[in-house]
Design a protein around this motif. Structure first.
Motif, PDB file in Angstrom:
ATOM      1  N   GLY A  18     -87.778   7.718  39.928  1.00  0.00           N
ATOM      2  CA  GLY A  18     -87.737   8.794  40.920  1.00  0.00           C
ATOM      3  C   GLY A  18     -89.007   8.929  41.746  1.00  0.00           C
ATOM      4  O   GLY A  18     -89.246   9.969  42.374  1.00  0.00           O
ATOM      5  N   ILE A  64     -94.408  -9.551  40.617  1.00  0.00           N
ATOM      6  CA  ILE A  64     -95.411  -8.814  41.381  1.00  0.00           C
ATOM      7  C   ILE A  64     -96.016  -9.709  42.460  1.00  0.00           C
ATOM      8  O   ILE A  64     -96.564 -10.779  42.164  1.00  0.00           O
ATOM      9  N   ARG A  93     -99.456  -2.297  40.080  1.00  0.00           N
ATOM     10  CA  ARG A  93     -98.448  -2.670  39.083  1.00  0.00           C
ATOM     11  C   ARG A  93     -98.996  -3.517  37.966  1.00  0.00           C
ATOM     12  O   ARG A  93     -98.296  -3.779  36.999  1.00  0.00           O
ATOM     13  N   GLU A 121     -81.542   5.704  31.489  1.00  0.00           N
ATOM     14  CA  GLU A 121     -81.404   6.606  32.641  1.00  0.00           C
ATOM     15  C   GLU A 121     -81.807   5.881  33.930  1.00  0.00           C
ATOM     16  O   GLU A 121     -81.115   5.980  34.951  1.00  0.00           O
TER      17      GLU A 121
HETATM   18  N1  UP5 Z   1     -82.723   9.814  41.449  1.00  0.00           N
HETATM   19  C1  UP5 Z   1     -84.047  10.053  41.621  1.00  0.00           C
HETATM   20  N2  UP5 Z   1     -84.467  11.058  40.834  1.00  0.00           N
HETATM   21  C2  UP5 Z   1     -83.391  11.460  40.126  1.00  0.00           C
HETATM   22  C3  UP5 Z   1     -83.196  12.464  39.118  1.00  0.00           C
HETATM   23  N3  UP5 Z   1     -84.192  13.266  38.704  1.00  0.00           N
HETATM   24  N4  UP5 Z   1     -81.968  12.591  38.579  1.00  0.00           N
HETATM   25  C4  UP5 Z   1     -80.946  11.776  38.995  1.00  0.00           C
HETATM   26  N5  UP5 Z   1     -81.070  10.823  39.932  1.00  0.00           N
HETATM   27  C5  UP5 Z   1     -82.274  10.661  40.502  1.00  0.00           C
HETATM   28  O1  UP5 Z   1     -84.679   6.926  42.713  1.00  0.00           O
HETATM   29  C6  UP5 Z   1     -83.762   5.937  42.285  1.00  0.00           C
HETATM   30  C7  UP5 Z   1     -82.336   6.490  42.371  1.00  0.00           C
HETATM   31  O2  UP5 Z   1     -82.207   7.560  41.443  1.00  0.00           O
HETATM   32  C8  UP5 Z   1     -81.977   7.082  43.737  1.00  0.00           C
HETATM   33  O3  UP5 Z   1     -80.647   6.834  44.006  1.00  0.00           O
HETATM   34  C9  UP5 Z   1     -82.251   8.575  43.572  1.00  0.00           C
HETATM   35  O4  UP5 Z   1     -81.444   9.355  44.400  1.00  0.00           O
HETATM   36  C10 UP5 Z   1     -81.910   8.790  42.100  1.00  0.00           C
HETATM   37  P1  UP5 Z   1     -85.999   6.566  43.533  1.00  0.00           P
HETATM   38  O5  UP5 Z   1     -86.660   7.825  43.915  1.00  0.00           O
HETATM   39  O6  UP5 Z   1     -85.670   5.579  44.581  1.00  0.00           O
HETATM   40  O7  UP5 Z   1     -86.837   5.849  42.340  1.00  0.00           O
HETATM   41  P2  UP5 Z   1     -88.087   4.882  42.421  1.00  0.00           P
HETATM   42  O8  UP5 Z   1     -88.894   5.169  41.219  1.00  0.00           O
HETATM   43  O9  UP5 Z   1     -88.730   4.967  43.745  1.00  0.00           O
HETATM   44  O10 UP5 Z   1     -87.312   3.498  42.228  1.00  0.00           O
HETATM   45  P3  UP5 Z   1     -87.621   2.084  42.887  1.00  0.00           P
HETATM   46  O11 UP5 Z   1     -86.402   1.253  42.621  1.00  0.00           O
HETATM   47  O12 UP5 Z   1     -88.078   2.191  44.275  1.00  0.00           O
HETATM   48  O13 UP5 Z   1     -88.820   1.610  41.952  1.00  0.00           O
HETATM   49  P4  UP5 Z   1     -89.445   0.204  41.803  1.00  0.00           P
HETATM   50  O14 UP5 Z   1     -90.782   0.469  41.234  1.00  0.00           O
HETATM   51  O15 UP5 Z   1     -88.570  -0.720  41.046  1.00  0.00           O
HETATM   52  O16 UP5 Z   1     -89.407  -0.363  43.298  1.00  0.00           O
HETATM   53  P5  UP5 Z   1     -90.534  -0.664  44.381  1.00  0.00           P
HETATM   54  O17 UP5 Z   1     -89.919  -0.518  45.693  1.00  0.00           O
HETATM   55  O18 UP5 Z   1     -91.755   0.076  44.064  1.00  0.00           O
HETATM   56  O19 UP5 Z   1     -90.813  -2.219  44.102  1.00  0.00           O
HETATM   57  C11 UP5 Z   1     -89.780  -3.154  44.271  1.00  0.00           C
HETATM   58  C12 UP5 Z   1     -90.309  -4.554  44.036  1.00  0.00           C
HETATM   59  O20 UP5 Z   1     -91.318  -4.850  45.005  1.00  0.00           O
HETATM   60  C13 UP5 Z   1     -91.008  -4.790  42.696  1.00  0.00           C
HETATM   61  O21 UP5 Z   1     -90.093  -5.087  41.671  1.00  0.00           O
HETATM   62  C14 UP5 Z   1     -91.894  -5.982  43.028  1.00  0.00           C
HETATM   63  O22 UP5 Z   1     -91.156  -7.175  43.039  1.00  0.00           O
HETATM   64  C15 UP5 Z   1     -92.325  -5.656  44.458  1.00  0.00           C
HETATM   65  N6  UP5 Z   1     -93.618  -4.938  44.501  1.00  0.00           N
HETATM   66  C16 UP5 Z   1     -94.788  -5.679  44.317  1.00  0.00           C
HETATM   67  O23 UP5 Z   1     -94.739  -6.902  44.084  1.00  0.00           O
HETATM   68  N7  UP5 Z   1     -95.996  -5.053  44.389  1.00  0.00           N
HETATM   69  C17 UP5 Z   1     -96.105  -3.708  44.627  1.00  0.00           C
HETATM   70  O24 UP5 Z   1     -97.232  -3.205  44.671  1.00  0.00           O
HETATM   71  C18 UP5 Z   1     -94.924  -2.955  44.800  1.00  0.00           C
HETATM   72  C19 UP5 Z   1     -93.690  -3.597  44.725  1.00  0.00           C
END
Ligand code: UP5
Ligand code: MG
Length: 190
Positions: A18, A64, A93, A121
């Motif tokens: 989230g 990453i 990360r 979850e």
């Molecule tokens: N939702 C949210 N809160 C809720 C609650 N309390 N109750 C019920 N439902 C809830 O939420 C996810 C979903 O859940 C949504 O549908 C929301 O409505 C619902 P969200 O707020 O999007 O969660 P978030 O933690 O932001 O999830 P996200 O998938 O974005 O997290 P990640 O850490 O996996 O994704 P990110 O975009 O940060 O990274 C993706 C990829 O990019 C990584 O795997 C990596 O390959 C790469 N990356 C890097 O290499 N380096 C970096 O520095 C960053 C990313």
């Protein structure tokens, strides 16, 4: 590095915990600018940059992206923005991300907001998100969870040892989680 003085809060937690959802709430109530490292990387893929294909492959594998790429995007976003308060969502990360960001930018986080949520979850949320993210399939989700446990949790431990972690139980409805978040951002005298 000729930086303007900025306040940075790292927003960390597993995939689907989230982070993005709560960052939008924090922006609305507390005037921060939200920088999601993942969103910046996905925008870089879309822009057709020379790193795009590499980034896309890493995200598909839940790996990453090399820190110089991510740090350059974050640094540019900070410099181009007039605000002096930033939420950095989903970064650092791993230990190398953390150390490189600190040495390149000279920025240390004010604190770390940590969304703690059970894997079942998070998995349920990611599988029902339906926003067309290429990494929201069960194979990639498992890889993201493994990388999170192995590489990202140690970063949270590092800041915990420094007394900088504000841990939030994220396995509750969005509004309840935000109540706990608000308490972290509200000075105690208020
Ligand atoms: N939702 C949210 N809160 C809720 C609650 N309390 N109750 C019920 N439902 C809830 O939420 C996810 C979903 O859940 C949504 O549908 C929301 O409505 C619902 P969200 O707020 O999007 O969660 P978030 O933690 O932001 O999830 P996200 O998938 O974005 O997290 P990640 O850490 O996996 O994704 P990110 O975009 O940060 O990274 C993706 C990829 O990019 C990584 O795997 C990596 O390959 C790469 N990356 C890097 O290499 N380096 C970096 O520095 C960053 C990313
Ligand atoms: Mg996100």
């Amino acid at each position: 590095h000729a930086n303007k003085k900025v306040t940075v809060v790292f927003v960390l937690g597993g995939p689907g915990s989230g982070k993005g959802t709560q960052c939008s709430n924090i922006v609305e109530h507390f005037g921060y600018t939200h920088l999601s490292a993942g969103d910046l990387l996905r925008a870089e893929i879309k822009s057709g940059s020379e790193n795009g294909t590499m980034i896309q492959n890493m995200i598909k594998e839940g790996k990453i992206v090399p820190s110089e790429v991510t740090i350059k995007l974050l640094q540019r976003a900070i410099q181009e923005n007039g605000n002096d308060k930033f939420l950095i969502d989903g970064f650092p990360r791993n230990e190398e991300n953390r150390a490189a960001f600190e040495s390149v930018t000279g920025i240390e986080p004010e604190f770390v907001l940590f969304f703690d949520c059970p894997e079942e979850e998070m998995e349920k949320r990611l599988l029902s998100r339906n926003q067309g993210r290429e990494d929201d399939n069960i194979e990639t989700i498992r890889k993201r969870f493994n990388v999170y446990m192995e590489s990202s949790l140690p970063v949270i431990e590092y800041y915990k040892a420094k007394g900088k972690v504000r841990k939030i139980n994220a396995a509750r409805p969005i509004e309840e989680v935000f109540k706990a978040v608000k308490a972290v951002f509200t000075p105690e005298s208020e």
